[in-house]
Scaffold this motif. Sequence first.
Motif, PDB file in Angstrom:
ATOM      1  N   MET A   1       0.836  -1.201   0.000  1.00 62.95           N
ATOM      2  CA  MET A   1       0.000   0.000   0.000  1.00 62.95           C
ATOM      3  C   MET A   1       0.874   1.256   0.000  1.00 62.95           C
ATOM      4  SD  MET A   1      -3.152   1.215   2.444  1.00 62.95           S
ATOM      5  CE  MET A   1      -4.216  -0.186   2.138  1.00 62.95           C
ATOM      6  N   GLN A   2       2.039   1.179   0.662  1.00 65.04           N
ATOM      7  CA  GLN A   2       2.979   2.305   0.605  1.00 65.04           C
ATOM      8  C   GLN A   2       3.338   2.628  -0.838  1.00 65.04           C
ATOM      9  OE1 GLN A   2       6.076   0.280   2.841  1.00 65.04           O
ATOM     10  NE2 GLN A   2       6.010   1.864   4.432  1.00 65.04           N
ATOM     11  N   GLY A   3       3.719   1.588  -1.576  1.00 62.83           N
ATOM     12  CA  GLY A   3       4.131   1.789  -2.965  1.00 62.83           C
ATOM     13  C   GLY A   3       2.981   2.289  -3.822  1.00 62.83           C
ATOM     14  N   ALA A   4       1.788   1.763  -3.568  1.00 63.50           N
ATOM     15  CA  ALA A   4       0.616   2.156  -4.352  1.00 63.50           C
ATOM     16  C   ALA A   4       0.273   3.624  -4.110  1.00 63.50           C
ATOM     17  CB  ALA A   4      -0.568   1.259  -3.981  1.00 63.50           C
ATOM     18  N   LEU A   5       0.362   4.048  -2.848  1.00 65.35           N
ATOM     19  CA  LEU A   5       0.051   5.439  -2.514  1.00 65.35           C
ATOM     20  C   LEU A   5       1.120   6.368  -3.098  1.00 65.35           C
ATOM     21  CD1 LEU A   5      -0.999   4.853   1.204  1.00 65.35           C
ATOM     22  CD2 LEU A   5      -2.532   5.607  -0.634  1.00 65.35           C
ATOM     23  N   ASN A   6       2.371   5.937  -3.016  1.00 65.57           N
ATOM     24  CA  ASN A   6       3.472   6.740  -3.552  1.00 65.57           C
ATOM     25  C   ASN A   6       3.309   6.936  -5.059  1.00 65.57           C
ATOM     26  OD1 ASN A   6       6.487   6.535  -4.833  1.00 65.57           O
ATOM     27  ND2 ASN A   6       6.474   7.750  -2.958  1.00 65.57           N
ATOM     28  N   ARG A   7       2.938   5.857  -5.734  1.00 66.49           N
ATOM     29  CA  ARG A   7       2.740   5.932  -7.180  1.00 66.49           C
ATOM     30  C   ARG A   7       1.578   6.874  -7.517  1.00 66.49           C
ATOM     31  NH1 ARG A   7       3.894   2.187 -11.488  1.00 66.49           N
ATOM     32  NH2 ARG A   7       2.395   2.440 -13.181  1.00 66.49           N
ATOM     33  N   ALA A   8       0.501   6.732  -6.763  1.00 65.79           N
ATOM     34  CA  ALA A   8      -0.669   7.580  -7.007  1.00 65.79           C
ATOM     35  C   ALA A   8      -0.325   9.051  -6.804  1.00 65.79           C
ATOM     36  CB  ALA A   8      -1.821   7.165  -6.083  1.00 65.79           C
ATOM     37  N   LEU A   9       0.422   9.360  -5.739  1.00 65.57           N
ATOM     38  CA  LEU A   9       0.767  10.760  -5.467  1.00 65.57           C
ATOM     39  C   LEU A   9       1.631  11.325  -6.588  1.00 65.57           C
ATOM     40  CD1 LEU A   9       1.516  10.694  -1.631  1.00 65.57           C
ATOM     41  CD2 LEU A   9      -0.393  11.849  -2.766  1.00 65.57           C
ATOM     42  N   GLY A  10       2.581  10.528  -7.071  1.00 62.92           N
ATOM     43  CA  GLY A  10       3.427  10.979  -8.178  1.00 62.92           C
ATOM     44  C   GLY A  10       2.586  11.301  -9.408  1.00 62.92           C
ATOM     45  N   GLU A  11       1.606  10.479  -9.682  1.00 61.65           N
ATOM     46  CA  GLU A  11       0.765  10.706 -10.865  1.00 61.65           C
ATOM     47  C   GLU A  11      -0.156  11.908 -10.681  1.00 61.65           C
ATOM     48  OE1 GLU A  11       0.926   6.021 -12.168  1.00 61.65           O
ATOM     49  OE2 GLU A  11      -1.021   6.891 -11.657  1.00 61.65           O
ATOM     50  N   VAL A  12      -0.639  12.102  -9.456  1.00 61.90           N
ATOM     51  CA  VAL A  12      -1.473  13.283  -9.197  1.00 61.90           C
ATOM     52  C   VAL A  12      -0.652  14.558  -9.421  1.00 61.90           C
ATOM     53  CG1 VAL A  12      -2.675  14.568  -7.375  1.00 61.90           C
ATOM     54  CG2 VAL A  12      -3.099  12.117  -7.642  1.00 61.90           C
ATOM     55  N   LEU A  13       0.598  14.557  -8.955  1.00 62.52           N
ATOM     56  CA  LEU A  13       1.453  15.730  -9.163  1.00 62.52           C
ATOM     57  C   LEU A  13       1.765  15.932 -10.642  1.00 62.52           C
ATOM     58  CD1 LEU A  13       4.092  15.827  -6.278  1.00 62.52           C
ATOM     59  CD2 LEU A  13       1.850  16.873  -6.378  1.00 62.52           C
ATOM     60  N   GLU A  14       1.958  14.833 -11.368  1.00 63.50           N
ATOM     61  CA  GLU A  14       2.205  14.946 -12.813  1.00 63.50           C
ATOM     62  C   GLU A  14       0.997  15.529 -13.528  1.00 63.50           C
ATOM     63  OE1 GLU A  14       3.230  11.164 -14.501  1.00 63.50           O
ATOM     64  OE2 GLU A  14       5.228  11.205 -13.576  1.00 63.50           O
ATOM     65  N   ASP A  15      -0.175  15.047 -13.153  1.00 64.34           N
ATOM     66  CA  ASP A  15      -1.396  15.440 -13.865  1.00 64.34           C
ATOM     67  C   ASP A  15      -1.789  16.885 -13.579  1.00 64.34           C
ATOM     68  OD1 ASP A  15      -1.520  12.925 -14.836  1.00 64.34           O
ATOM     69  OD2 ASP A  15      -3.174  12.251 -13.574  1.00 64.34           O
ATOM     70  N   ASN A  16      -1.534  17.335 -12.357  1.00 62.64           N
ATOM     71  CA  ASN A  16      -2.041  18.646 -11.950  1.00 62.64           C
ATOM     72  C   ASN A  16      -0.892  19.517 -11.439  1.00 62.64           C
ATOM     73  OD1 ASN A  16      -3.314  20.863 -10.945  1.00 62.64           O
ATOM     74  ND2 ASN A  16      -4.596  19.760  -9.469  1.00 62.64           N
ATOM     75  N   PRO A  17      -0.432  20.479 -12.239  1.00 59.14           N
ATOM     76  CA  PRO A  17       0.691  21.322 -11.792  1.00 59.14           C
ATOM     77  C   PRO A  17       0.350  22.175 -10.580  1.00 59.14           C
ATOM     78  CG  PRO A  17      -0.179  22.073 -13.915  1.00 59.14           C
ATOM     79  CD  PRO A  17      -0.885  20.799 -13.597  1.00 59.14           C
ATOM     80  N   LYS A  18      -0.944  22.265 -10.231  1.00 61.87           N
ATOM     81  CA  LYS A  18      -1.355  23.037  -9.056  1.00 61.87           C
ATOM     82  C   LYS A  18      -1.375  22.177  -7.784  1.00 61.87           C
ATOM     83  CE  LYS A  18      -2.449  27.144 -10.805  1.00 61.87           C
ATOM     84  NZ  LYS A  18      -1.788  28.377 -10.327  1.00 61.87           N
ATOM     85  N   ALA A  19      -1.084  20.887  -7.932  1.00 60.91           N
ATOM     86  CA  ALA A  19      -1.101  20.011  -6.752  1.00 60.91           C
ATOM     87  C   ALA A  19       0.200  20.152  -5.971  1.00 60.91           C
ATOM     88  CB  ALA A  19      -1.316  18.560  -7.182  1.00 60.91           C
ATOM     89  N   LEU A  20       0.088  20.279  -4.667  1.00 61.92           N
ATOM     90  CA  LEU A  20       1.244  20.449  -3.777  1.00 61.92           C
ATOM     91  C   LEU A  20       1.139  19.462  -2.627  1.00 61.92           C
ATOM     92  CD1 LEU A  20       1.110  24.344  -3.306  1.00 61.92           C
ATOM     93  CD2 LEU A  20       2.487  23.093  -4.981  1.00 61.92           C
ATOM     94  N   ILE A  21       2.281  18.905  -2.224  1.00 63.19           N
ATOM     95  CA  ILE A  21       2.315  17.999  -1.069  1.00 63.19           C
ATOM     96  C   ILE A  21       3.152  18.644   0.021  1.00 63.19           C
ATOM     97  CG2 ILE A  21       3.258  15.803  -0.242  1.00 63.19           C
ATOM     98  CD1 ILE A  21       2.548  14.603  -2.966  1.00 63.19           C
ATOM     99  N   PHE A  22       2.614  18.694   1.229  1.00 59.68           N
ATOM    100  CA  PHE A  22       3.411  19.228   2.332  1.00 59.68           C
ATOM    101  C   PHE A  22       2.938  18.644   3.650  1.00 59.68           C
ATOM    102  CE2 PHE A  22      -0.046  22.147   3.312  1.00 59.68           C
ATOM    103  CZ  PHE A  22      -0.599  22.406   2.063  1.00 59.68           C
ATOM    104  N   GLY A  23       3.827  18.704   4.629  1.00 60.15           N
ATOM    105  CA  GLY A  23       3.537  18.149   5.949  1.00 60.15           C
ATOM    106  C   GLY A  23       4.849  17.900   6.664  1.00 60.15           C
ATOM    107  N   GLU A  24       4.733  17.245   7.823  1.00 62.05           N
ATOM    108  CA  GLU A  24       5.917  17.004   8.637  1.00 62.05           C
ATOM    109  C   GLU A  24       6.731  15.861   8.040  1.00 62.05           C
ATOM    110  OE1 GLU A  24       4.036  16.397  12.412  1.00 62.05           O
ATOM    111  OE2 GLU A  24       3.165  18.400  12.364  1.00 62.05           O
ATOM    112  N   ASP A  25       7.957  16.128   7.656  1.00 60.44           N
ATOM    113  CA  ASP A  25       8.904  15.104   7.161  1.00 60.44           C
ATOM    114  C   ASP A  25       8.523  14.504   5.814  1.00 60.44           C
ATOM    115  OD1 ASP A  25      10.430  15.320   9.563  1.00 60.44           O
ATOM    116  OD2 ASP A  25       8.987  14.009  10.567  1.00 60.44           O
TER     117      ASP A  25
END
Lengths: 347, 109
Positions: free
Chosen positions: A27-51
Amino acid sequence: MSETLSSPLSPAAGDGPAAPAPLTLSMQGALNRALGEVLEDNPKALIFGEDVGRLGGVFRITDGLQARFGAERVFDTPLAESGILGMSVGLAMAGFHPIPEVQFDGFAYPAVNQIVSQIGRMNYRSRGALPMPVTLRVPSFGGIRAPELHGESLESLFVHVPGLKVVSPADPHQAYHLLRLAGSMPDPVIFMEPKARYWQKGPVDPADAGALEGARIARPGRHLTLIAWGAMVARCLQVAELAAEDGIEVEVLDLRWLSPIDADGLAESVSRTRRAVVVHEAPRSSGLGAEIAALVTERCFNTLKAPVERVTGFDVPYPSGDLEDEYIPNIDRILFGIQRVLEHRRG
Amino acid sequence: MAELSFPLPDLGEGLIEATILEWLVAEGDQVERNQPLVEVETTKSAVELPSPQAGTVMKVHGEAGSVIAVGDPLIVFEVPDDTAGIVGTVPAEKAPARRVRLSAVLDDD
């Protein structure tokens, strides 16, 4: 909501590139892959948080994303959840799609004001002028022997807030597709990741999401419906396997979306099986099981063979690691719940 | 297997560097979480740094007497891919065990 849900994920039929083969991912890998694709698809998408930036997250969910997308799109924040979510409000107002992480469930408490008073109602307050496309990832629930405030089940809190969508995946395939979907939705979504299931690998078919709206029948059966979400789905599937040895065919309904809740899906399943047991880690009183029991009773009263049974955590603070196996519904407690329903006689 | 680099943390309020006094582990060693890794000296005190996690030491940065800046790499671990994060442990996958048997007369079937 099916229109919104299916559109970004339905692969075009016919002449596109060949569909990628199904993968085996944690599930870690699946979520990581999904987040990468969301960032690719949407230049307005930002990820932030602790660490989440340099370290890649304490659970490695954002591993490598800062190197790939830069520190302007994937960045670390101070240890201040009110700030993380407050910043999400402003970024969403300015046209971004924030994907904040609250590192652990219990750390969401300092941000309740931002989540409830702002994110949940800004769209309503502004009559649609200021939508809040915030995808809040929260590693949730217990099961990993972590310290206090690292094993909370907050779904009842979030579900009770109008304006928020709440979803929890049960396996890597669901995690990948539900996060891609949540990351493309115009509404705030609380994405509750079952941290006890981060490491188990499973098949992920990126090309075939399957239906993503509402609940999902994880295992069909005809005698009783076990209703669960998050990490409890895997446990209920084990219970269904054991119940089959005793001649009881248990259907496992993975609720997935906790808000809006799939009342039709619940009623469809229980009207066939006529018996229902709901399983959750959260404390029993006013837990989501109470709402589910009420919905099922309203819609299936005339066909129910027994009152809806709840197998849940207890009305105490989530305990320390060496007691969590007693707190989280285990196989025997779920089997007892099933037996109570099977034994019930009217009159 | 995955590599995990651990940078020198700020060991006080606003310290900027520390001097390595003695490495207590060597490359290739298997270390446990909280096991002392290295003794360092700052302008405030000499302290032992506990390991943030279990793993195999792949590389140590700097030898006795070297000065390391806060945030620079201190030690690199090799960890299995299914190692837990910094908090908690990976739940063991065990075969489901039961004590409860179901018995029912299903009059409706």
